[in-house]
Design an enzyme around this catalytic site. Structure first.
Site, mmCIF file in Angstrom:
data_model
loop_
_atom_site.group_PDB
_atom_site.id
_atom_site.type_symbol
_atom_site.label_atom_id
_atom_site.label_comp_id
_atom_site.label_asym_id
_atom_site.label_seq_id
_atom_site.Cartn_x
_atom_site.Cartn_y
_atom_site.Cartn_z
ATOM 1 N N TYR A 196 0.835 -1.208 0.000
ATOM 2 C CA TYR A 196 0.000 0.000 0.000
ATOM 3 C C TYR A 196 0.867 1.255 0.000
ATOM 4 C CZ TYR A 196 -3.286 3.568 1.623
ATOM 5 O OH TYR A 196 -4.041 4.712 1.745
ATOM 6 N N THR B 232 -13.960 6.200 6.290
ATOM 7 C CA THR B 232 -14.604 5.539 5.155
ATOM 8 C C THR B 232 -14.443 4.029 5.287
ATOM 9 O OG1 THR B 232 -12.635 5.459 3.742
ATOM 10 C CG2 THR B 232 -13.931 7.503 3.702
ATOM 11 N N LYS C 235 1.291 4.346 -2.928
ATOM 12 C CA LYS C 235 1.053 5.761 -2.635
ATOM 13 C C LYS C 235 2.297 6.608 -2.911
ATOM 14 C CE LYS C 235 -3.226 5.549 -1.679
ATOM 15 N NZ LYS C 235 -4.211 6.247 -2.529
#
Length: 238
Positions: free
Chosen positions: A113, A150, A117
Site C-alpha cells: 500500500y 470511510t 502511494k
C-alpha cells in the site's frame, strides 16, 4: 451529473471508458484520481498486477495518460486543466522496489500500500515536469486527504476496527472534510497555474525526500509505460 463506468483494476475497462468519454467530444477540465484499496490480502487484478500497485497506481497512470490529449486541448493560458491525484501520508514510509514492483518476493499489505502511494507522488512530479516541458496548459498536483472515516479500513485487524469505531468521531475526518483538499486543488483560484505540489489541509507541504528523486521518477515512468502497454513519449524530454 452523468455516470460512466470505469474499473481502475482493469486495463481493458479503462480503455473502454476513455473511448466512451472521447466519443462525447466533451472538454475535460478536471481529473481527480481517487480510487484505491488499502491493506488487502495478496491478490492480483485481472491483468496480473498486485492489487495495490495495479489499482491504486497503474490504473490511474494509464487513465491519465490516455486522457492527456483531451486535457491539453481543454486547458487555456488563463484556465489550466487540472489533474489531482490522491496519495496518502503513508507514502512517507513507502519504498519503491523497481525490481519487484509487484511485491512477489515478500508480500506485505502495508508495504504494498505504501509503495503504491509513493508511486503516485513520483508519478505526479514527473508528469508535471513533462507538462511544463511541453508548454501544456495542464497542471498536476498530489493530495493527502488525511485520515478519513470511510470503508477503506475494512481489511485492518479487528482490534483496529474496534478502535476506529470508538474514536472515529474524535480523530477521523468525515468524507466531506477528507474531500476538501482535493476540491481545493481542483477549483481554487489560488492553485491556478500551480503544479507539482503536495497538498495537505489545503496547504502546500513537503513530501518524502525520495519523491523528489528525478532519476527514480523517470525510471518509474518508463517501467509503468511498459507495464500498461503505452509508448514512453517522455524519453525525448530531459
Amino acid at each position: 451529473v452523468e455516470f460512466l463506468y470505469c474499473d481502475l483494476a482493469s486495463m481493458k475497462s479503462i480503455r473502454q471508458f476513455v473511448q466512451r468519454f472521447r466519443a462525447k467530444n466533451c472538454p475535460l477540465h478536471v481529473l481527480v484520481n481517487n480510487a484505491g484499496v488499502m491493506l488487502v490480502p495478496e491478490r492480483k487484478t485481472e491483468d496480473g498486477f498486485e492489487e495495490h500497485f495495479g489499482l491504486n497506481y497503474l490504473g490511474h497512470f494509464l487513465l491519465t495518460n490516455l486522457l492527456l490529449d483531451t486535457l491539453k486541448q481543454s486547458g487555456t493560458h488563463s484556465h489550466n486543466a487540472r489533474i489531482i491525484t490522491v496519495s496518502s501520508a503513508t507514502h512517507y514510509v513507502g519504498k519503491l522496489h523497481l525490481n519487484d514492483l509487484q511485491s512477489r518476493c515478500s508480500y506485505s499489505p502495508h508495504g504494498a500500500y505504501a509503495q503504491s502511494k509513493l508511486a503516485l507522488v513520483l508519478f505526479t512530479y514527473r508528469l508535471q515536469h513533462l507538462l511544463t516541458a511541453n508548454g501544456s496548459h495542464v497542471t498536476a498536483n498530489v493530495v493527502d486527504p488525511g485520515v478519513v472515516n470511510t470503508e477503506l479500513y475494512k481489511h485492518v485487524f479487528w482490534v483496529v476496527k474496534v478502535a476506529k469505531w470508538m474514536t472515529a468521531w474524535l480523530f477521523f475526518k468525515t468524507p466531506e472534510e477528507g474531500a476538501s483538499t482535493s476540491i481545493y486543488a481542483a477549483v481554487s483560484p489560488e492553485m491556478e497555474g500551480a503544479g507539482g505540489c503536495y497538498l495537505y489541509n489545503e496547504e502546500r507541504t513537503k513530501s518524502a525526500d525520495v519523491s523528489y528523486d528525478e532519476e527514480l521518477q523517470r525510471r518509474l515512468w518508463t517501467e509503468s509505460c511498459k507495464m500498461v502497454g503505452i509508448s514512453d513519449e517522455s524519453s525525448r524530454v530531459p
